[in-house]
Design a protein around this motif. Structure first.
Motif, PDB file in Angstrom:
ATOM      1  N   UNK A 164       0.829  -1.205   0.000  1.00 39.11           N
ATOM      2  CA  UNK A 164       0.000   0.000   0.000  1.00 39.11           C
ATOM      3  C   UNK A 164       0.866   1.259   0.000  1.00 39.11           C
ATOM      4  N   UNK A 165       1.934   1.255   0.790  1.00 41.99           N
ATOM      5  CA  UNK A 165       2.830   2.412   0.801  1.00 41.99           C
ATOM      6  C   UNK A 165       3.556   2.562  -0.537  1.00 41.99           C
ATOM      7  N   UNK A 166       3.944   1.441  -1.128  1.00 43.53           N
ATOM      8  CA  UNK A 166       4.641   1.494  -2.412  1.00 43.53           C
ATOM      9  C   UNK A 166       3.748   2.107  -3.487  1.00 43.53           C
ATOM     10  N   UNK A 167       2.491   1.695  -3.520  1.00 40.74           N
ATOM     11  CA  UNK A 167       1.547   2.257  -4.490  1.00 40.74           C
ATOM     12  C   UNK A 167       1.406   3.763  -4.279  1.00 40.74           C
ATOM     13  N   UNK A 168       1.306   4.173  -3.030  1.00 38.26           N
ATOM     14  CA  UNK A 168       1.148   5.605  -2.727  1.00 38.26           C
ATOM     15  C   UNK A 168       2.375   6.407  -3.153  1.00 38.26           C
ATOM     16  N   UNK A 201       3.819   9.697  -7.960  1.00 38.31           N
ATOM     17  CA  UNK A 201       4.451  10.911  -8.486  1.00 38.31           C
ATOM     18  C   UNK A 201       5.760  10.637  -9.226  1.00 38.31           C
ATOM     19  N   UNK A 202       6.059   9.368  -9.476  1.00 40.74           N
ATOM     20  CA  UNK A 202       7.324   9.045 -10.143  1.00 40.74           C
ATOM     21  C   UNK A 202       7.227   9.293 -11.644  1.00 40.74           C
ATOM     22  N   UNK A 203       8.318   9.809 -12.224  1.00 40.04           N
ATOM     23  CA  UNK A 203       8.401   9.911 -13.681  1.00 40.04           C
ATOM     24  C   UNK A 203       8.705   8.533 -14.256  1.00 40.04           C
ATOM     25  N   UNK A 204       8.657   8.428 -15.585  1.00 34.02           N
ATOM     26  CA  UNK A 204       8.956   7.146 -16.223  1.00 34.02           C
ATOM     27  C   UNK A 204      10.380   6.699 -15.904  1.00 34.02           C
ATOM     28  N   UNK A 205      11.319   7.658 -15.912  1.00 36.20           N
ATOM     29  CA  UNK A 205      12.709   7.309 -15.622  1.00 36.20           C
ATOM     30  C   UNK A 205      12.858   6.873 -14.168  1.00 36.20           C
ATOM     31  N   UNK A 206      12.218   7.580 -13.232  1.00 37.33           N
ATOM     32  CA  UNK A 206      12.295   7.215 -11.811  1.00 37.33           C
ATOM     33  C   UNK A 206      11.611   5.883 -11.553  1.00 37.33           C
ATOM     34  N   UNK A 259      -2.695  -1.408 -12.135  1.00 43.44           N
ATOM     35  CA  UNK A 259      -4.112  -1.519 -11.787  1.00 43.44           C
ATOM     36  C   UNK A 259      -4.426  -0.735 -10.522  1.00 43.44           C
ATOM     37  N   UNK A 260      -3.497  -0.726  -9.581  1.00 46.81           N
ATOM     38  CA  UNK A 260      -3.717   0.009  -8.328  1.00 46.81           C
ATOM     39  C   UNK A 260      -3.435   1.496  -8.480  1.00 46.81           C
ATOM     40  N   UNK A 261      -2.660   1.863  -9.474  1.00 48.48           N
ATOM     41  CA  UNK A 261      -2.262   3.266  -9.652  1.00 48.48           C
ATOM     42  C   UNK A 261      -2.313   3.606 -11.138  1.00 48.48           C
ATOM     43  N   UNK A 262      -3.513   3.868 -11.697  1.00 39.86           N
ATOM     44  CA  UNK A 262      -3.655   4.107 -13.142  1.00 39.86           C
ATOM     45  C   UNK A 262      -2.815   5.270 -13.661  1.00 39.86           C
ATOM     46  N   UNK A 263      -2.470   6.220 -12.764  1.00 36.07           N
ATOM     47  CA  UNK A 263      -1.687   7.366 -13.214  1.00 36.07           C
ATOM     48  C   UNK A 263      -0.314   6.952 -13.751  1.00 36.07           C
ATOM     49  N   UNK A 264       0.168   5.787 -13.303  1.00 35.85           N
ATOM     50  CA  UNK A 264       1.487   5.334 -13.738  1.00 35.85           C
ATOM     51  C   UNK A 264       1.478   4.722 -15.123  1.00 35.85           C
ATOM     52  N   UNK A 265       0.297   4.390 -15.625  1.00 37.36           N
ATOM     53  CA  UNK A 265       0.240   3.655 -16.882  1.00 37.36           C
ATOM     54  C   UNK A 265       0.858   4.447 -18.036  1.00 37.36           C
TER      55      UNK A 265
END
Length: 793
Positions: A247-251, A255-260, A282-288
């Protein structure tokens, strides 16, 4: 030489060894190869009889004892580890050897060693280091009290090192050969200088550490900022199997960039697998979107996200950006990890192979390293296509680095289909490539009167690699009188690689008769140790000629041969390769290996392949070293997109042309320009291109032809950087050469002003994050049309 007394005559060195050789050590044993029990007894006797100083010989005997030992040696090893009077190197070796045999320590023993480290600072046996190699017997109040004394950062590091031992499902961008080598390195953590993952610890110990971090230490680290936040992230990643950590990892990933995302979450050896990455999306669609930019999704997901056409464009952009980063001398132009993911997409998606991979092979505008990487991936998938491509690529000198790789791959894998390629290379004029071709044909067992006559002619070549391979071929054809010449090459050349080739062929063609040669090479081998203690570090290998001699004796496999290898390890030449041979022959003696050859003697991962000849024409650009001939690859019109034949991708590559610039400068002017370049290099201001290369890079870019090329923004920035270097060169050139150079630059400047406009401090400055405080006008203009303009928009 008393240390060789008792060994068979064929194991003694042919010539005396000097004081710097590995065999010039005192109190050496006359250890003989026999059963495991006998070897244990001999090594224990050697350990007890060897003086405490210097510590190196005792450490070597202890390491070998770990190879032949069992759990019954653990009390002895534990006593050494706990002996505060013993040398630190000896205690460290006992700890590493114990880890191979399943060493366990009690809570009190962990506390004793850690407190000794804290109190004296004289040992490296801290709690964190101990837990990498030794397992805690049981977790209780004693260990809990020790954990209380540590700082939050120390406890977090312990929690990271106790993570589950795992590798990513498949590290990105690795060829089959690279995977074999990595798997080989991962098998023996005890040889690592500092393993990234420790041995498994009791569940109660890990649970106590995690609870303390989750409810207390993580907040303290967060308040520290900077490295504290990164430490928390690493703990969540390492412990992601726990719901709270996931849960903490998803949170924290939102805010990570593609490189990060690639660098922090996937790239580490304990990073996310493909399935875990999908779960994170699936847990963090913003990363897709960011994962898609980095090409981290599956091929089907990437095609759905981009569409086939745009995905092909993205893949080509990533390949070119990697080539640019390799040539760039500027630190912030670091390679994108997306290249490794792109290689996997190219392997899995057939259409991308035809439109990107084949195109990259044929684009001499890409640096040789990138093209060679593409080539080896294609070889893993379809070696027949690579061979057909190489037959056409032979016509163009710019392909020499790739052809060398193709010949090496064909030789390693003994591809029968590669015979036409080997024969075609022999008809050429590149002698280094010819040496590879001869080796390949000898490996395939080429025969016939025409072949014999050709070998006779080549055996008189002035090129040492060609002559050596031809001699090996003649010996294979039954010309045993050629063996003395081959043995001489195994002992006399200054080049270890050339000696290694000769020793390899002697081991394959004349192992029994060349035993004295192998013993001579091993007797002369310098020690690999530092300060007299065993070398633990990243490299598991010795010099190539020493490795070949080890493998030659291992192929023979007699007790006398293996006794020489044991003595070699005791003389300071121990390595992972040597350990593998000894372990294999122990298993063979005990009936646990019934067939096959010793490890590394006949497979793609074999270090033998490292000693094969590499053409001197292969270009390697390292750091800021200038390579004058590299510049046409970066600026010529060879980026033209050819129509690919899906059945035969070996279309003709446009050869590099000298161009009209050859007439611009006289030989004297070129010499003067060279002096200016050398002064710039001494001041750390040089580029990989000569001043002529800088000039033509700018002239080409500002021309109509240059504007039609699909430059990426990073390449555009490099062009502007080289224009700045030209300005410096104009100032430093002596007259009248300076006036001539300035006139040429001014003409190109006028052409660029016509096809560019003022950026007005918008996209150009933001995209490039300029660090220049300058009035150089070219940094404030952008192309009106073309790919850089589109990307900046």
């Amino acid at each position: 030489m008393p240390y060789l007394e008792g060994l068979p005559a064929c194991s003694r060195s042919v010539s005396p060894a000097g004081p710097k050789s590995a065999c010039h050590v005192s109190a050496q044993s006359r250890l003989k190869w026999s059963s495991r029990e006998s070897l244990r007894a001999q090594l224990r006797t050697l350990f007890d009889e060897t003086p405490a100083e210097p510590v190196g010989p005792r450490c070597r005997a202890l390491w070998l004892l770990g190879l032949v030992g069992d759990e019954a040696r653990l009390p002895f090893l534990k006593a050494l580890l706990l002996d505060s009077e013993a040398d630190e190197a000896l205690r460290d070796t006992a700890l590493r050897v114990g880890s191979k045999l399943g060493l366990r320590l009690s809570q009190e023993e962990f506390v004793q060693l850690h407190e000794e480290h804290t109190r004296t600072g004289a040992t490296g046996l801290s709690l964190e280091y101990l837990l990498l190699f030794a397992r805690l017997e049981a977790f209780g109040p004693t260990m809990e009290g020790l954990l209380e004394q540590l700082t939050p950062d120390d406890r977090a590091r312990l929690l990271i090192t106790t993570r589950e031992r795992r590798r990513v499902e498949g590290l990105r961008g690795l060829t089959r050969r690279h995977r074999l080598n990595l798997a080989w390195l991962d098998e023996d953590q005890a040889r690592c200088l500092r393993p990234c993952v420790g041995v498994p610890q009791p569940a109660a110990f890990e649970e106590a550490l995690f609870e303390r971090w989750y409810w207390s230490d993580s907040f303290v680290l967060e308040d520290q900022g900077g490295s504290g936040g990164q430490r928390n992230f690493d703990v969540a990643l390492a412990q992601r199997a726990r719901p709270e950590a996931w849960a903490l990892l998803v949170e924290w990933c939102q805010d990570l960039s593609a490189h990060e995302l690639e660098r922090n979450v996937i790239a580490p050896c304990w990073g996310l697998s493909r399935a875990e990455l999908t779960r994170l999306m699936e847990a963090c669609p913003e990363l897709r979107q960011r994962a898609a930019e980095g090409l981290m999704l599956s091929v089907d997901d990437l095609r759905a996200h981009f569409g086939d056409g745009k995905l092909v464009q993205r893949l080509w952009h990533v390949v070119r950006a990697r080539s640019f980063a390799y040539l760039s001398t500027r630190r912030r132009n670091r390679p994108s990890p997306a290249f490794n993911w792109a290689l996997d997409v190219l392997r899995e998606w057939r259409e991308a192979r035809h439109h990107v991979l084949y195109r990259g092979l044929c684009d001499v505008g890409l640096v040789p390293w990138v093209r060679c990487h593409l080539l080896e991936h294609l070889w893993d998938h379809d070696p027949a296509v690579v061979i057909r491509w190489a037959l056409v690529a032979l016509r163009y000198p710019d392909n020499a680095p790739l052809l060398a790789d193709v010949l090496l791959l064909a030789w390693r894998t003994r591809q029968p289909d590669s015979r036409p390629l080997f024969l075609a290379v022999l008809k050429g004029s590149d002698e280094a490539l010819q040496a590879l071709a001869i080796a390949g044909l000898v490996g395939l067992g080429e025969s016939g009167d025409g072949w014999f006559d050709r070998l006779l002619m080549l055996s008189n070549s002035s090129h040492p690699e060609v002559r050596l391979q031809a001699l090996a071929g003649l010996v294979q054809q039954g010309q045993r009188e050629r063996l003395p010449s081959l043995r001489e090459l195994a002992l006399t050349p200054d080049d270890p690689g050339l000696r290694a080739q000769a020793i390899h062929w002697l081991g394959v063609l004349d192992g029994e008769g060349s035993r004295p040669v192998f013993s001579e090479v091993l007797a002369q081998a310098p020690s690999r140790e530092r300060c007299g203690v065993p070398f633990f570090g990243a490299t598991p290998r010795s010099a190539p000629d020493v490795e070949e001699a080890i493998l030659a004796l291992s192929r023979l496999g007699g007790d006398e041969d293996l006794s020489v290898l044991v003595e070699l390890s005791l003389r300071g030449q121990g390595s992972r390769l040597l350990d593998d041979q000894l372990v294999y022959h122990l298993a063979r003696r005990e009936g646990r290996v019934v067939e096959g050859v010793p490890p590394h003697c006949d497979d793609m991962a074999s270090p033998v392949t490292r000693s094969m000849p590499v053409p001197r024409s292969v270009m390697r650009i390292e750091g800021k070293r200038r390579v004058n001939e590299a510049w046409p690859r970066s600026v010529s019109s060879m980026r033209a997109e050819p129509v690919l034949d899906t059945e035969m991708p070996a279309h003709e590559v446009v050869p590099r042309q000298n161009g009209p610039w050859d007439a611009l400068f006289s030989e004297a002017e070129r010499a003067a320009l060279e002096q200016v370049s050398l002064r710039s290099e001494e001041q750390g201001m040089a580029d990989v291109l000569s001043i002529e290369g800088l000039l033509w890079s700018w002239i080409f870019f500002t021309s109509g032809q240059g504007q039609s090329i699909p430059w990426i923004v990073e390449e555009f920035e490099q062009v502007l950087t080289r224009r700045s270097m030209l300005e410096r060169a104009v100032r430093e050139c002596p007259e009248p050469l300076g006036f001539k150079l300035k006139a040429l630059v001014d003409a190109a400047d006028a052409a660029y002003r016509k096809v560019s406009r003022d950026d007005q401090g918008r996209a150009l400055s933001k995209r490039m994050r300029l660090v220049y405080v300058t009035d150089m006008w070219w940094w404030h203009r952008r192309p009106v049309t073309g790919y850089p303009g589109v990307d900046l928009n």
